[in-house]
Design a protein around this motif. Structure first.
Motif, PDB file in Angstrom:
ATOM      1  N   ILE A  17       0.872  -1.176   0.000  1.00 38.31           N
ATOM      2  CA  ILE A  17       0.000   0.000   0.000  1.00 38.31           C
ATOM      3  C   ILE A  17       0.906   1.221   0.000  1.00 38.31           C
ATOM      4  CG2 ILE A  17      -1.750   1.316   1.238  1.00 38.31           C
ATOM      5  CD1 ILE A  17      -2.779  -1.304   2.400  1.00 38.31           C
ATOM      6  N   GLY A  18       0.754   2.053  -1.017  1.00 32.53           N
ATOM      7  CA  GLY A  18       1.639   3.216  -1.131  1.00 32.53           C
ATOM      8  C   GLY A  18       3.091   2.829  -1.273  1.00 32.53           C
ATOM      9  N   GLY A  19       3.354   1.659  -1.866  1.00 31.97           N
ATOM     10  CA  GLY A  19       4.722   1.187  -2.071  1.00 31.97           C
ATOM     11  C   GLY A  19       5.333   0.484  -0.879  1.00 31.97           C
ATOM     12  N   GLU A  20       4.610   0.425   0.245  1.00 38.22           N
ATOM     13  CA  GLU A  20       5.137  -0.206   1.457  1.00 38.22           C
ATOM     14  C   GLU A  20       4.525  -1.598   1.634  1.00 38.22           C
ATOM     15  OE1 GLU A  20       5.219   0.531   6.320  1.00 38.22           O
ATOM     16  OE2 GLU A  20       4.453   2.079   4.958  1.00 38.22           O
ATOM     17  N   ARG A  21       5.372  -2.600   1.882  1.00 36.90           N
ATOM     18  CA  ARG A  21       4.887  -3.973   2.083  1.00 36.90           C
ATOM     19  C   ARG A  21       4.100  -4.058   3.387  1.00 36.90           C
ATOM     20  NH1 ARG A  21       6.543  -9.075   4.159  1.00 36.90           N
ATOM     21  NH2 ARG A  21       6.123 -10.795   2.706  1.00 36.90           N
ATOM     22  N   MET A  22       2.892  -4.642   3.295  1.00 31.64           N
ATOM     23  CA  MET A  22       1.976  -4.642   4.422  1.00 31.64           C
ATOM     24  C   MET A  22       1.679  -6.035   4.991  1.00 31.64           C
ATOM     25  SD  MET A  22       0.853  -1.605   5.298  1.00 31.64           S
ATOM     26  CE  MET A  22       1.338   0.003   4.703  1.00 31.64           C
ATOM     27  N   ASN A  23       2.304  -7.050   4.473  1.00 29.34           N
ATOM     28  CA  ASN A  23       1.964  -8.420   4.895  1.00 29.34           C
ATOM     29  C   ASN A  23       1.928  -8.594   6.413  1.00 29.34           C
ATOM     30  OD1 ASN A  23       2.714  -8.567   2.105  1.00 29.34           O
ATOM     31  ND2 ASN A  23       2.864 -10.796   2.331  1.00 29.34           N
ATOM     32  N   ASP A  24       2.898  -8.030   7.103  1.00 31.27           N
ATOM     33  CA  ASP A  24       3.017  -8.239   8.548  1.00 31.27           C
ATOM     34  C   ASP A  24       2.683  -6.996   9.367  1.00 31.27           C
ATOM     35  OD1 ASP A  24       3.989 -10.905   8.083  1.00 31.27           O
ATOM     36  OD2 ASP A  24       5.919 -10.013   7.547  1.00 31.27           O
ATOM     37  N   VAL A  25       2.095  -5.989   8.717  1.00 33.73           N
ATOM     38  CA  VAL A  25       1.737  -4.753   9.417  1.00 33.73           C
ATOM     39  C   VAL A  25       0.392  -4.936  10.102  1.00 33.73           C
ATOM     40  CG1 VAL A  25       1.187  -2.301   9.116  1.00 33.73           C
ATOM     41  CG2 VAL A  25       3.072  -3.334   7.822  1.00 33.73           C
ATOM     42  N   ASP A  26       0.272  -4.450  11.327  1.00 31.57           N
ATOM     43  CA  ASP A  26      -0.979  -4.548  12.074  1.00 31.57           C
ATOM     44  C   ASP A  26      -2.121  -3.870  11.310  1.00 31.57           C
ATOM     45  OD1 ASP A  26      -2.909  -3.237  14.336  1.00 31.57           O
ATOM     46  OD2 ASP A  26      -2.026  -5.111  15.036  1.00 31.57           O
ATOM     47  N   PRO A  27      -3.337  -4.465  11.329  1.00 28.05           N
ATOM     48  CA  PRO A  27      -4.471  -3.876  10.596  1.00 28.05           C
ATOM     49  C   PRO A  27      -4.708  -2.407  10.919  1.00 28.05           C
ATOM     50  CG  PRO A  27      -5.057  -6.062  11.376  1.00 28.05           C
ATOM     51  CD  PRO A  27      -3.707  -5.753  11.956  1.00 28.05           C
ATOM     52  N   SER A  28      -4.503  -2.012  12.164  1.00 25.72           N
ATOM     53  CA  SER A  28      -4.774  -0.634  12.567  1.00 25.72           C
ATOM     54  C   SER A  28      -3.794   0.358  11.981  1.00 25.72           C
ATOM     55  CB  SER A  28      -4.760  -0.524  14.093  1.00 25.72           C
ATOM     56  OG  SER A  28      -3.466  -0.817  14.605  1.00 25.72           O
ATOM     57  N   LYS A  29      -2.673  -0.150  11.446  1.00 20.46           N
ATOM     58  CA  LYS A  29      -1.632   0.731  10.918  1.00 20.46           C
ATOM     59  C   LYS A  29      -1.560   0.693   9.390  1.00 20.46           C
ATOM     60  CE  LYS A  29       1.361   0.676  15.010  1.00 20.46           C
ATOM     61  NZ  LYS A  29       0.262   0.310  15.912  1.00 20.46           N
ATOM     62  N   ARG A  30      -2.567   0.130   8.737  1.00 16.35           N
ATOM     63  CA  ARG A  30      -2.551   0.019   7.278  1.00 16.35           C
ATOM     64  C   ARG A  30      -3.246   1.184   6.573  1.00 16.35           C
ATOM     65  NH1 ARG A  30      -3.004  -6.373   5.529  1.00 16.35           N
ATOM     66  NH2 ARG A  30      -1.537  -7.155   7.092  1.00 16.35           N
ATOM     67  N   GLY A  31      -3.859   2.083   7.337  1.00 17.27           N
ATOM     68  CA  GLY A  31      -4.572   3.201   6.722  1.00 17.27           C
ATOM     69  C   GLY A  31      -5.851   2.772   6.040  1.00 17.27           C
ATOM     70  N   ILE A  32      -6.500   1.742   6.617  1.00 18.18           N
ATOM     71  CA  ILE A  32      -7.687   1.139   6.019  1.00 18.18           C
ATOM     72  C   ILE A  32      -8.836   1.193   7.011  1.00 18.18           C
ATOM     73  CG2 ILE A  32      -8.647  -1.153   5.493  1.00 18.18           C
ATOM     74  CD1 ILE A  32      -6.073  -1.736   3.967  1.00 18.18           C
ATOM     75  N   ALA A  33     -10.044   1.407   6.510  1.00 14.13           N
ATOM     76  CA  ALA A  33     -11.258   1.292   7.325  1.00 14.13           C
ATOM     77  C   ALA A  33     -12.220   0.359   6.610  1.00 14.13           C
ATOM     78  CB  ALA A  33     -11.900   2.649   7.549  1.00 14.13           C
ATOM     79  N   MET A  34     -12.882  -0.520   7.368  1.00 14.80           N
ATOM     80  CA  MET A  34     -13.722  -1.559   6.771  1.00 14.80           C
ATOM     81  C   MET A  34     -15.163  -1.421   7.227  1.00 14.80           C
ATOM     82  SD  MET A  34     -12.707  -5.561   6.478  1.00 14.80           S
ATOM     83  CE  MET A  34     -13.599  -6.701   5.422  1.00 14.80           C
ATOM     84  N   VAL A  35     -16.083  -1.592   6.282  1.00 14.37           N
ATOM     85  CA  VAL A  35     -17.517  -1.596   6.562  1.00 14.37           C
ATOM     86  C   VAL A  35     -18.037  -2.988   6.234  1.00 14.37           C
ATOM     87  CG1 VAL A  35     -19.761  -0.586   6.011  1.00 14.37           C
ATOM     88  CG2 VAL A  35     -17.703   0.848   5.992  1.00 14.37           C
ATOM     89  N   PHE A  36     -18.642  -3.638   7.238  1.00 17.60           N
ATOM     90  CA  PHE A  36     -19.081  -5.023   7.086  1.00 17.60           C
ATOM     91  C   PHE A  36     -20.564  -5.095   6.713  1.00 17.60           C
ATOM     92  CE2 PHE A  36     -15.490  -5.099  10.000  1.00 17.60           C
ATOM     93  CZ  PHE A  36     -14.740  -6.158   9.538  1.00 17.60           C
ATOM     94  N   GLN A  37     -20.977  -6.322   6.363  1.00 22.64           N
ATOM     95  CA  GLN A  37     -22.387  -6.588   6.094  1.00 22.64           C
ATOM     96  C   GLN A  37     -23.225  -6.313   7.341  1.00 22.64           C
ATOM     97  OE1 GLN A  37     -23.087 -10.502   4.498  1.00 22.64           O
ATOM     98  NE2 GLN A  37     -25.261 -10.463   4.969  1.00 22.64           N
TER      99      GLN A  37
END
Length: 358
Positions: free
Chosen positions: A62-82
């Motif tokens: 994301i943004g050129g940075e590898r995110m495989n092992d990055v904590d979900p809260s630090k990925r710059g993502i927000a999720m909306v569920f069903q």
């Protein structure tokens, strides 16, 4: 530069592989929809992007940075569920600001962000209500607002409209499209409903069995599907499929004979196909009309009147139903015999393995 990239991403549970090597580039500000039948892996792929599922192999950046092992809260993502997952004892205001309060954001900033999100979603008059006092659409807007206040780089939506009735789904589709234009933020959206995909997406990712079948704009996939699966999945009503056999006439020209339709022959150019091969002809309902050099003799089973247009469901003998869009359907009735005409150039051809022949 792509905001998000998936490179050879795979996901396995033991010996069972769910995601089978996905490569995908998503640009900043794009509205991308993952679509496919239940069990195709679209929600699993979304959860891997969110960090809720581990990636077995491959890379997520994301943004050129590898995110495989990055904590979900630090990925710059927000999720909306069903599921709205609102706290029933909290007001709308408190629900929207809860994650910020938990993260230690100052009260004044929380109030500002909640107010901004409420204005965007037209939730201002509802801020002091509890979830039980809201309609389903209002609750979904609160869930979206809870994501907006976090100021994420990427929004993830996992079938957010599945719990709503048909009329409200249409309204919320418009709301989400409007939200995307206003925020100009990247959105990745999962649905099994191809109508949602066609109406919302800048780019659609069609999945089946953990594999990406095709990526493209809605109209590119509609007009130029890569295979039989995509052709049948994208479009409502769905594309008609006619089984045929490639033959050669006395002049050496190839045509397709439709054994299930009174041995009608279609002068369709079929390159690099051996005579005697089985092919599938795809024709969309709107490609039938009162004119055209090809014709199918059919009998109407039923009519679907939608006001400005009518869909006739017809067949030859006991064969497969063919869906025909007609503008003068008011004069038709069940049991009528019709000649469904079309131009062969409008038809798509697929080989025995479902691959598009061009």
């Amino acid at each position: 530069m792509s905001e998000l990239q998936l490179k050879h991403v795979r996901k396995s549970y033991g010996n069972f592989e769910v995601i089978k090597g996905v490569d995908l580039d998503i640009k900043t500000g794009e509205f991308v929809v993952f679509v496919g039948p239940s069990g195709c892996g679209k929600s699993t792929l979304l959860r891997m992007i969110a960090g809720l599922e581990e990636i077995t192999s491959g890379d997520l950046t994301i943004g050129g940075e590898r995110m495989n092992d990055v904590d979900p809260s630090k990925r710059g993502i927000a999720m909306v569920f069903q599921s709205y997952a609102l706290y029933p004892h909290m007001t709308v205001r408190e629900n929207m600001g809860f994650a910020l309060r938990f993260a230690g954001v100052p009260k004044a900033e929380i109030a500002q962000r909640v107010g901004e999100a409420a204005n965007i979603l037209e939730l201002g008059p509802l801020l002091d209500r509890k979830p039980k006092q809201l309609s389903g659409g209002q609750r979904q807007r609160v869930a979206i607002g809870r994501a907006i206040v976090r100021h994420p780089k990427i929004f993830l939506f996992d079938e957010p409209l599945s719990n709503l009735d048909a009329e409200l789904r249409v309204h919320m589709r418009i709301e989400i499209a409007r939200l995307h234009k206003k925020l100009a933020t990247t959105i990745i959206y999962v649905t099994h409903d191809q109508v949602e995909a066609m109406t919302l997406a800048d780019k659609i990712v069609v999945m089946r069995g953990g594999v990406v079948e095709q990526v493209g704009s809605p109209l590119d996939l509609y007009d130029d599907p890569a295979n039989l699966f995509v052709a049948g999945f994208i479009g409502s009503p769905k594309m008609n499929f006619l089984k045929g056999i490639v033959e050669t006439n006395a002049g050496g020209e190839k045509h397709v004979r439709l054994a299930d339709f009174g041995n009608a022959t279609l002068p369709i150019a079929v390159k690099d196909v051996t005579p005697g091969s089985t092919v599938t002809i795809g024709i969309r309902p709107e490609h039938f009309g009162d004119s055209g050099s090809a014709s199918l003799d059919l009998t109407i089973d039923m009519l679907e009147h939608l006001g400005g247009e009518t869909f006739a469901y017809a067949r030859h003998g006991d064969g497969e139903l063919i869906i025909i869009e007609t503008k003068n359907g008011r004069g038709l009735k069940s049991g009528d015999s019709i000649a469904a005409r079309f131009e062969p150039t409008a038809a798509l051809v697929f080989d025995a393995d479902g691959r598009r022949l061009r």
